[in-house]
Scaffold this active site. Structure first.
Site, PDB file in Angstrom:
ATOM      1  CG  HIS B  41       3.745   1.528  -3.513  1.00 58.06           C
ATOM      2  ND1 HIS B  41       4.044   2.860  -3.439  1.00 58.06           N
ATOM      3  CD2 HIS B  41       4.836   0.875  -3.047  1.00 58.06           C
ATOM      4  CE1 HIS B  41       5.255   3.012  -2.929  1.00 58.06           C
ATOM      5  NE2 HIS B  41       5.761   1.820  -2.691  1.00 58.06           N
ATOM      6  CG  ASP B  43       8.655   0.326  -4.548  1.00 55.22           C
ATOM      7  OD1 ASP B  43       8.630   1.331  -3.808  1.00 55.22           O
ATOM      8  OD2 ASP B  43       8.254  -0.789  -4.199  1.00 55.22           O
ATOM      9  CG  ASP B 165       6.678   1.464   0.693  1.00 52.69           C
ATOM     10  OD1 ASP B 165       6.466   0.798   1.725  1.00 52.69           O
ATOM     11  OD2 ASP B 165       7.468   1.107  -0.186  1.00 52.69           O
ATOM     12  CG  HIS B 416      10.080   4.795  -0.883  1.00 49.44           C
ATOM     13  ND1 HIS B 416       9.242   5.339  -1.819  1.00 49.44           N
ATOM     14  CD2 HIS B 416       9.659   3.534  -0.720  1.00 49.44           C
ATOM     15  CE1 HIS B 416       8.342   4.443  -2.201  1.00 49.44           C
ATOM     16  NE2 HIS B 416       8.580   3.326  -1.549  1.00 49.44           N
TER      17      HIS B 416
END
Lengths: 946, 946
Positions: B41, B43, B165, B416
């Site tokens: 994941h 970001d 997430d 996000h």
């Protein structure tokens, strides 16, 4: 006939035509050549156990997984043929290798053959230099190098010794490396004052003359001090464990930094070149357990090389290349310069004014002793008795035994965070567990071998706790026999002390002759008493002297007849790191007392005396936690001090470091002597270093040196020699005085990474470890002192092995013997070797050959009688082995002796010449260690079942 | 003739024959199949900037380097064809891809074609769901998916949306994903009570009906809630960032643990299977920035699969396999079950009783506004004007401009941890910097385009600081013109406020007709005054209304004639995490006031009024750090509240969260309405969730919802709608009341990883950020309220762009025009579109085609007039473009509409049927969003230089 047929060796040593020259990247003579050496430093145990490090287990303690390092490095080497890597610790490489597929093994062989993966050092571990014994160091190097040799052939043979982390450097290590055929040696740690001076004088690369006895260049070793310990230069660490900025060379993304990186690198390279002699410099690009994700390193190194060398077009005279220590060394050799000559060693090591790494000379004294005993057991049981007993030793009446387990356990115990005592507690426990496990495997070999040699398959019982007077058999049996195996090549006399509960016994030797024996009360120490209560509790000790033939045994029978403590110990309180000069506390590595005046534990002692025909004893109790027995056995030339220290009290919140101090009237003029790894002896002088003007900042800790087997002080008339039973630290702080640190317990970590105070407890000793040991004191005229302490120390290192059998031998298990009592006494040698010659190694090499090492154990200057060449006839050495052929090897047994051709280096002073000698009728010069043979043999006498 | 020649598209969409079935590993119908999904994941900015994450820079903040992740994963996939990996964030993948060699690119294509590397989600980032506007979300998804499509073809098309997430889930996101052709959607975070209920009822997998207007299954999306967030099950994390024990399967080494690992795994798998419906379960094997050293993961996963499946021989009915979300989804689909139907959304998100993630609805209000303005600028300048101005827009009189920079900056801003305000301060700065940089590139496009359309190459001046009444040109110039470009497909009237220092001006429109204008004193806010002093300082504001044609502009001339505050604001003090119920403080993510009763900042305000023919204003000062202007423009149906808040005082050591509360007599019965990503409106009810029995534990924070563009309260008679200028949080805590959080400043980190308190300062605002914004209030009868707020919100989202030119146009730079004034006014449309139809996207797709999106902006129930199907003739849409052909696509423009065949899922209630409609004469049903076309075109009118 068959007996004299020469059997070919299984291990083929291909001629070691050097591939180094071919695999090294070209350098540029008119530029500064920067050799980037990608490397990882993989401790064979430290904060985690060796297996935890291998697997990457317990990453909560420290992120480190060697299996992944090797996976990753091989992958990345394959991506770019320019890349290089060096690997050091065979203990890890071996674990990894045996898990690889054959195609991966083939790939790795290719990388090795092409010089892209280079082994350096190559021992099983990177041994400690201050607390190891040369015998175990040679073994562990041999084991690692043998694996590399058998796996990779000559391209796998390391050319460079690489001790980047050990905390100070022993001259004997350098001597051994030279005799193992290394062309050079690199390390990272030395005294900060020493380094400063050497930087100014450009003497960070030098020629180390590592023996005062061996003819140069036999023990000459080119030695290089690395520029940044073993780390990369500041700002250039690209491992996953580092935070330095990567090279950001995509102008589309933010923070393009190629110019900045190149400029920083050129500045660093230029500064480094200013303190070295040639137009070649080395940069170690790696550190502890780095390269687990080698891509990070190599991706950025590729770019660094590309962008820096691109500046050559702009007139910058710097050439960066992937390299290895041997490629770098080759360039230094080509430079054809003269190098400063060093003849002392690199002890003690201080990294700052109040940070002397002299504590670890003594740290974990129990582990240090256990390691030393284990070496004795290994040499005796796993090595000598395996050879003498024949194949049945490995698989006989008592099952399958092996020597490999113990050899590996001993090999990892040589690591510089193992026997050094600088590991975490759970890791120390693991080393001990491995040794204990090794010993279990060895006991089977011993039982099988003794059964074969003696013709009796009676159960052999081992009493490993005799040092605390525990042995269930002797405590309860009314009749038992003791087999005393002597691993030395000369007969020994040895006092045996057995815990018993009777008050009178008879002892007879193998011929049935009575032996004088005495029973006395076991001296009571509160702490050991507590322990012994859990295990058994003998009231008395039976004491008698035994004799055993060279490389053989004799047997004594014991029958029950009747059911029925003087020197001073002192202490330094340890520094808690809280005084005005420095906040360095004492810890596993570092010794720093909070006062230069030791506290006397007690001016007076409670004493008892024992005196009989076998032994005189004075038993002394100085405090509940310090006691001592002073013993003099009949006919012995040495006084024995058996000390028992612990649990060290810490209720005053102060760590304790207990020393014993021998104060004499000898006029020492601040000079004293300590050995190096148990071999040659070096002169020490208080507040003095031979190669630079010392500014002494720690009057005690800065004058401590490692004592591996002995230390002495002397004047023209007297020499007091102390032989130790383990490695300890010591010094001579006052005229006529010699002090030895026995035990230490500390309440603060010394901030060198361990992260634990050295505060040993155990299940058995929850209030703190109790340690017992022996010092042997000998007072002689200096010219003959070595004639005493050399054999004395040898007996301390290689102890007789005692095994027991209960009751009368069972007639049904007795093998047929030719005459009565013959099998109760055995010697593997035709005759004892001369006192100067030590049989260092006798071990099974492969099915049809054994490895033999003989050494001359006297330095050239220390004995009129023994410091002389000695000639041995190898054909007539063994009583039970027929030597069919022999081949001489280098010390580490990974190269034929006549193919061992090392770089020649020109010292700034002194010249050397090569010393030659013939093989079959072997003459050994003083201090010579490198007499290593493979002997092809057949058994010619016992065991009978061949 | 050529004009009507149909031009082939450059982009070829190969028929998307599903390769999923072939590439998925076989499962076992009679066993529990455990799908292991290796994933990372990544970001797109959070604790580090997106480029720092890409390169692995600033690893001191967080160890993360995406370049190495992709390097490593590809390497490891190649080692074992069984292995799988999914990749999500195209912003990173794109950066990596363009640095790869063509052979590496070929290798990766092969992995994608074989289903070993699967893209999921595939947008430029994983967008926030609470604070994003649908327009920007569609754009960022399109950009990412287009790259994948052009690079990999149909095998690169993600089948699964993957929002593991984001902190709560918007229904409009689900609707968009459905219309983008995704077969399913997986996420990790939902309210802890919701999850508990769903585990019991086995409703963690469900069918989400994401629109109340679109005909099912148009907006139906199969939705799966992952078992461990997006982490591996406990004890099975083998990343370098984890400490779980590796599988130690060498019995020669210590701590062999295969049996233990297998048993723990079986226990976990069995527990997980108990809360899901089928005999397939999924395990996410990865987490934040994991797989930088993928070997650690895969080596252990290989072993896990091997050793667990080996237990099948012992009768264990568990089958473990490498899998991907689409392979897992395929098995769920094959199960042919019915699934529970959900029609609301997943807001707000609480992970514990006092931990409502509702603070980030408002966090960083300045960044949220800047992102919204940037979207407007992007649509107008980089997209519409690039199309209308033709190729010269990109390379014209004012140099080279581009839209890509701004598109990428907007795309990463949807992440996000970007517009959500949950990033570190330096990362927030980086997002803003990227947007500013994008805007610089766009300004060149605008200048070029307007020069081409107007025939004037006069210098265009941009005043980006009009919101604080700063514009050096208008403050100093005696004569200037204002070009007003309207991005909407219908004419707009718009108030313009320009800072001036004169006291009287004349304004005339493009036809030379005088426009009513008024000068008034700039309302003084202490904080903004300070800032403006550094930049310029206009005393007065010139206010007038402008009109602009659809998708076009008009120009106003301004000449100098003469050189010359009411609702209430309240505050909650933020929780410092120190009260008896919970120690959760308010932070960037979490809203938790320390009291349910807000503090009134001031019951009385200092006020001033301004009243003239253009505008009526009441200017209010409640405190030095809170002021407001209430405005009503002539002919406007909405009241404007311009609020200015900051610097929030923190000298009482309490964080502050400032809300504005509108108290009315409307009988709301605890019900209110908020929009979802700026589109459909959802009903909210205080202390209530539609799908479970809520135990409310935070009376304020637990009743906050995201407001992206509007919120309203209503009864049978009145509806009060508030249109916002950015995303904010809000709720209706009391009957008749609607509150909106404007600004927040906090002194504690809320322990969700950011590690910084949300305490914004800047060089310009060292004492704390000052934020200004606008709320538009409209009071209408409920049946017609949407007819007001839909266009009102549209105008707020896509604002007219003002550009200025100084003095009279220079005659030498004027291009020839056919009649006077013609080029001062322009419309790109032949006619305005009907009010219900919004021109969502008009952007250059490639050289000969544009991408067009039309949407019906009314929900099916909200307007008698406008909630009706509308028919558009696309051939007659544009005034300057000749449409040569058109092709309809899915919403994300990565698949032909007629090839978009999604899995059909059976809901437990309700049935669906496919809705079909024709293309050329396009009828758009209410709320339909998926009308996405590529139009092939030629210019038929301006610019003249084609």
């Amino acid at each position: 006939n068959d007996l004299f047929l020469f059997i070919l060796l299984n291990i083929v040593f291909l001629p070691a035509t050097s591939a180094i020259g071919e695999s090294c990247h070209a350098t540029k003579p008119n530029m500064l050549n920067v050799h980037l050496v990608p490397h990882t430093h993989d401790d064979v145990g430290w904060l985690k156990t060796v297996d935890q490090y291998y697997y990457g287990d317990r990453n909560d303690i420290q992120h480190a997984g060697v299996q992944y390092i090797l996976d990753s490095v091989v992958d990345q080497l394959l991506k770019n043929p320019d890349r290089r890597f060096i690997y050091v610790e065979t203990a890890f490489f071996y674990r990894w290798w045996k898990q690889q597929s054959s195609s991966m093994q083939q790939t790795v062989k290719q990388l090795v053959n092409e010089g892209r993966l280079e082994f350096v050092n190559g021992g099983w571990c990177m041994s400690d230099e201050a607390t190891t014994h040369y015998s175990a160091v040679i073994d562990q190097m041999t084991m690692g190098l043998r694996f590399l040799n058998e796996t990779f052939g000559p391209c796998g043979r390391p050319r460079v010794a690489w001790h980047i982390d050990p905390f100070g450097h022993a001259r004997e290590h350098a001597s051994m490396f030279a005799q193992m055929g290394y062309d050079g040696f690199f390390f990272g740690r030395l005294d900060y004052q020493d380094r400063a001076r050497r930087m100014i004088d450009k003497e960070q690369e030098l020629l180390w003359r590592a023996s005062d006895s061996l003819t140069p260049p036999m023990a000459d070793l080119f030695t290089g001090i690395l520029p940044n310990g073993y780390n990369p230069p500041q700002g250039f660490c690209w491992d996953q464990s580092c935070d330095d900025p990567p090279i950001r060379d995509d102008p589309d993304l933010e923070d393009y930094n190629v110019d900045d990186v190149v400029n920083r690198f050129l500045t660093i390279a230029s500064a480094q070149a200013a303190v070295y002699k040639t137009n070649h410099i080395i940069m170690t690009m790696g550190s502890d357990f780095q390269y687990e994700n080698a891509n990070l390193w190599y991706k950025n190194l590729d770019k660094l090389i590309h962008y820096v060398n691109a500046q050559q077009a702009n007139g910058i005279k710097v050439n960066v290349l992937y390299s290895t220590p041997s490629c770098y060394l080759q360039e230094l050799h080509r430079a054809n310069l003269t190098w400063s000559l060093k003849t002392d060693d690199f002890f003690p090591y201080a990294d700052d004014a109040h940070d002397f790494w002299t504590g670890y000379f003594t740290s974990r004294p129990a582990l240090k002793r256990y390691e030393r005993i284990s070496n004795s057991n290994l040499q005796v049981t796993c090595n000598q008795l395996e050879v003498l007993g024949g194949p049945v030793s490995r698989n006989g009446h008592f099952g399958e035994g092996d020597s490999q387990t113990m050899m590996k356990a001993m090999a990892v115990a040589q690591h510089h965070d193992a026997v050094s005592g600088t590991e975490k507690q759970h890791v120390a426990n693991d080393y001990a567990r491995r040794l204990a496990n090794g010993w279990q495997h060895c006991q089977v070999v011993v039982s099988n071998s003794l059964a074969a040699l003696s013709g009796s398959s009676a159960q052999r019982i081992y009493c490993d706790n005799l040092n605390i007077s525990v042995c269930p058999l002797t405590e309860s049996s009314k009749k038992f026999s003791v087999n005393v195996y002597n691993p030395l090549a000369r007969p020994v006399t040895w006092p045996v002390r057995l815990p018993v509960n009777g008050t009178a016994y008879t002892v007879s030797d193998a011929k049935g002759k009575a032996v004088d024996c005495q029973v006395s009360v076991v001296p009571v120490s509160r702490a050991t008493q507590e322990v012994r209560r859990n295990w058994g509790f003998a009231v008395n000790e039976l004491v008698f002297q035994v004799q055993a033939p060279p490389l053989g045994y004799s047997t004594y029978s014991v029958s029950l007849v009747k059911d029925g403590p003087p020197p001073t110990s002192t202490k330094y309180n340890a520094s808690d790191g809280n005084n005005s000069q420095s906040d360095q506390p004492s810890g596993a590595y570092i010794f720093r007392p909070n006062s230069s005046t030791p506290f006397i534990i007690s001016q007076t002692a409670k004493t008892e005396t024992v005196q009989n025909s076998v032994v005189q004893e004075v038993r002394q109790w100085f405090a509940p936690w310090v006691s001592q027995v002073v013993r003099l056995y009949a006919d012995s030339r040495a006084l024995e001090l058996e000390w028992t220290v612990g649990p060290l009290p810490i209720d005053d919140s102060l760590g304790k470091e207990v020393i014993t101090r021998l104060d004499t009237s000898i006029k020492t003029s601040e000079i004293f002597y300590t050995d190096s790894n148990g071999r040659e002896v070096l002169q020490r002088k208080k507040d003095f270093r031979p190669t630079w003007h010392l500014k002494q900042s720690e009057p005690i800790a800065g004058n401590y040196y490692p004592i591996n087997s002995r230390a002495f002080i002397k004047d023209d008339v007297d020499q007091l020699t102390v032989v130790t039973d383990r490695s300890q630290g010591g010094g001579s702080i006052h005229n006529g005085s010699l002090e030895i640190m026995l035990h230490r317990r500390l309440l603060y970590d010394d901030v060198r990474g361990v992260g634990e105070p050295l505060n040993e407890t155990s299940n058995i000793f929850p209030e703190g470890l109790v340690v017992r040991g022996r010092l042997l004191l000998s007072l002689d005229p200096p010219p003959t002192a070595a004639d005493t302490h050399r054999p004395l120390a040898q007996e301390m290192v290689l102890q007789p092995l005692l095994t027991f059998t209960d009751g009368n031998l069972n007639p049904h298990t007795q093998l047929e013997v030719s005459e009565e009592g013959e099998n109760d006494r055995f010697s593997g040698l035709q005759a004892a070797l001369p006192p100067a010659v030590h049989l260092l190694t006798l071990t099974q090499w492969d099915k049809d050959s054994v490895l033999l090492r003989l050494e001359h154990q006297f330095q050239s200057w220390e004995s009129k009688v023994n410091s002389q060449p000695v000639t041995i006839n190898l054909q007539k050495l063994f009583s039970t082995l027929e030597v069919l052929g022999m081949s001489e090897l280098n010390l580490s047994a990974n190269q034929w002796k006549d193919e061992m051709i090392r770089f020649d280096w020109k010292p700034q002073t002194g010249t050397g010449h090569t010393h030659t000698y013939s093989v079959n009728l072997m003459t050994i010069w003083p201090t010579v260690l490198q007499i290593t043979f493979i002997l092809d043999y057949m058994y010619k006498l016992f065991p009978t079942d061949f």
